[in-house]
Design an enzyme around this catalytic site. Structure first.
Site, PDB file in Angstrom:
ATOM      1  N   ILE A   1       0.822  -1.203   0.000  1.00  0.00           N
ATOM      2  CA  ILE A   1       0.000   0.000   0.000  1.00  0.00           C
ATOM      3  C   ILE A   1       0.858   1.256   0.000  1.00  0.00           C
ATOM      4  CG2 ILE A   1      -0.239   0.056   2.528  1.00  0.00           C
ATOM      5  CD1 ILE A   1      -3.255   0.925   1.861  1.00  0.00           C
TER       6      ILE A   1
ATOM      7  N   LYS B   1      10.712  -1.819  -8.549  1.00  0.00           N
ATOM      8  CA  LYS B   1       9.541  -2.683  -8.373  1.00  0.00           C
ATOM      9  C   LYS B   1       9.964  -4.120  -8.056  1.00  0.00           C
ATOM     10  CE  LYS B   1       6.241   0.317  -9.118  1.00  0.00           C
ATOM     11  NZ  LYS B   1       5.371   0.267 -10.301  1.00  0.00           N
TER      12      LYS B   1
ATOM     13  N   GLY C   1      -1.761  -2.516  -6.726  1.00  0.00           N
ATOM     14  CA  GLY C   1      -2.763  -1.738  -7.447  1.00  0.00           C
ATOM     15  C   GLY C   1      -2.394  -1.492  -8.892  1.00  0.00           C
TER      16      GLY C   1
ATOM     17  N   GLN D   1       4.501  -0.960 -15.915  1.00  0.00           N
ATOM     18  CA  GLN D   1       3.330  -1.831 -15.897  1.00  0.00           C
ATOM     19  C   GLN D   1       2.939  -2.333 -17.290  1.00  0.00           C
ATOM     20  OE1 GLN D   1       0.307   0.219 -13.583  1.00  0.00           O
ATOM     21  NE2 GLN D   1       1.728   0.521 -11.881  1.00  0.00           N
TER      22      GLN D   1
ATOM     23  N   CYS E   1     -12.412  15.956  15.179  1.00  0.00           N
ATOM     24  CA  CYS E   1     -13.017  14.884  14.394  1.00  0.00           C
ATOM     25  C   CYS E   1     -13.772  13.985  15.360  1.00  0.00           C
ATOM     26  CB  CYS E   1     -11.975  14.095  13.591  1.00  0.00           C
ATOM     27  SG  CYS E   1     -10.852  13.116  14.601  1.00  0.00           S
TER      28      CYS E   1
END
Length: 482
Positions: A184, A265, A287, A296, A456
């Site tokens: 992520i 990568k 992703g 990619q 918040c």
């Protein structure tokens, strides 16, 4: 308060033993979250559905939110449950609930029935529909494309009059599939790909390669915690952070410019494979989408995959960016992604779109792999539930305020949807709404002679945002916790 939870149809095509296991897991997941968020709300497994009941409507909104955000649920029926004597009694109860709804409109009646009765479902539909048609003169029956469909269920000796039908998340119950490790970055793609695997029933652990310092890590922790809290909080998952600065420095120093992107990568995948193996996780989630950036392309993705034995899952491989952003908006990660920096894109000035294996291996021969191994060895592993605690520990200098003076300004940093749902109104105190994702760029434009209190709902986001502002040199920031 009563909800009837219908599992996703794919659950029912499983064998009997698997179906029972899936529904037991869904029941356990719901009970875990609902007991934490409410009081006195019961979760009951009825074999082919789950009933969620409460003595009052106090926790209705919280419970419905949990049910519509938990994987494995097709839809949720909000019902009024009662007993009945016969078909006429059912008609009278339907009339009481639906008289105003069908006035001046076309309608039809649809019934689902379980158990032994002296009438069929079609007979009941005709009886109730005919009665409604006679009792409400302005209404008329239309079996195809009616304006209103009167729905109810008869389950043995109970009548469930349907107040509303709410769409569920779909997918499989969390924990019915094997765990995965999501690489992520906090951007649109990695957040959406993580969500898709949560929805499919996998416990998603988060692996973050830090290229941007503390501010970047805080941002990624925020989006990871958000995804877990909203869609997967019945699971215990890990957040793992790897300082990748030494690895990037080694690449910049020793690797040819055109090969840098693909090699970076490949280092991500090597490190991800090491972490996955350590924790017994079979798959890595990314992703990546075909052709979105130079690394990619099919050729480059094949070279990237070859460095690890871990299965690499790319749920967005054929998605358009616009569709990814649309889903990010729908699930609530768009605001995080908008302000998340992308550090990987600057690694190559002239990146190759069709890397050659021999060239990659030649360049990687210059790389000191002990740097990568040391980075993985020094990885910081934490329970994602501790992110909230850490936000308090990391920012001891952030003062918590519960009482307000007249000379302060409260900054409501919730999203526009949250602010609209529960507006913050304070007598005699100025309240300004600046969503958290705009705070970093907007705060400098404010009058710095004033003191600002961040607000918040739970205090997690406000603490993390206060820490970011203080790290950027602002001293006039505190957190408001009423």
């Amino acid at each position: 308060m009563k909800f009837i939870v219908k599992p996703h149809p794919e659950v029912f095509v499983k064998s009997d033993s698997v179906r029972k296991r899936f529904i037991r897991i869904l029941e356990s997941n719901l009970r875990s979250i609902i007991q934490r968020e409410t009081k006195g709300v019961e979760v009951i497994n009825r074999r082919d559905h789950i009933e969620v009941t409460g003595l009052s409507d106090e926790y209705r909104d919280v419970t419905l939110s949990v049910l519509t955000q938990t994987p494995g649920i097709h839809h949720v029926l909000e019902v009024k449950q009662s007993g009945f004597k016969d078909m006429h009694d059912i008609f009278e109860q339907c009339l009481e609930m639906n008289r105003e709804v069908i006035e001046g409109k076309t309608f039809c009646v649809r019934v689902k029935r379980r158990g032994n009765h002296d009438f069929t479902s079609i007979e009941l539909e005709r009886y109730v529909g005919g009665g409604l048609n006679q009792s409400v003169e302005s209404a008329s029956v239309r079996l195809k494309n009616p304006e209103v469909t009167v729905k109810f269920e008869v389950a043995n000796d109970k009548l469930n009059l349907i107040i509303a039908r709410h769409k569920g998340l779909g997918g499989f119950p969390l924990g019915t599939q094997e765990d995965v490790l999501s690489l992520i970055s906090g951007g649109f793609d990695s957040g959406v790909s993580s969500y898709l695997h949560i929805k499919r029933g996998s416990k998603v652990h988060y692996l973050f390669f830090n290229l941007g310092g503390p501010a970047h890590e805080i941002g990624v922790k925020q989006v990871s915690h958000f995804l877990w809290k909203k869609y997967g909080s019945s699971a215990k998952v890990k957040f793992i952070s790897v300082d990748f600065d030494p690895v990037v420095a080694e690449i910049l120093e020793k690797v040819d410019d055109g090969q840098m992107g693909v090699i970076l990568k490949r280092m991500f995948m090597r490190a991800g494979g090491m972490v996955a193996e350590k924790f017994g996780i079979e798959g890595l989630v990314t992703g990546e989408a075909l052709g979105q950036v130079s690394s990619q392309t099919l050729t480059n993705l094949r070279h990237i995959d070859n460095v690890t034995d871990s299965l690499i899952l790319r749920p967005l491989i054929n998605w358009d960016k616009e569709d990814i952003i649309d889903l990010a908006r729908e699930i609530g990660t768009e605001d995080f992604a908008k302000t998340m920096p992308e550090y990987c894109g600057v690694i190559s000035k002239k990146p190759t779109v069709k890397a050659v294996k021999e060239k990659l291996e030649k360049e990687e021969a210059k790389f000191d792999f002990s740097v990568l191994e040391q980075a993985v060895y020094n990885a910081r592993v934490m329970d994602i539930r501790d992110i909230e605690k850490e936000s308090q520990e990391q920012a001891p200098e952030v003062e918590m305020v519960s009482e307000l003076g007249s000379d302060v300004v409260v900054l409501d940093i919730r999203s526009a949807e949250e602010e609209d749902e529960k507006p913050l109104e304070l007598d005699g105190v100025e309240v300004t709404h600046i969503p958290f994702f705009k705070l970093a760029t907007k705060f400098g434009d404010l009058d710095q002679s004033k003191e600002y209190l961040l607000y918040c709902e739970r205090g997690v986001m406000s603490r993390l945002q206060a820490l970011l502002l203080i790290e950027n040199g602002y001293k006039n920031v505190k957190v408001y916790r009423p």
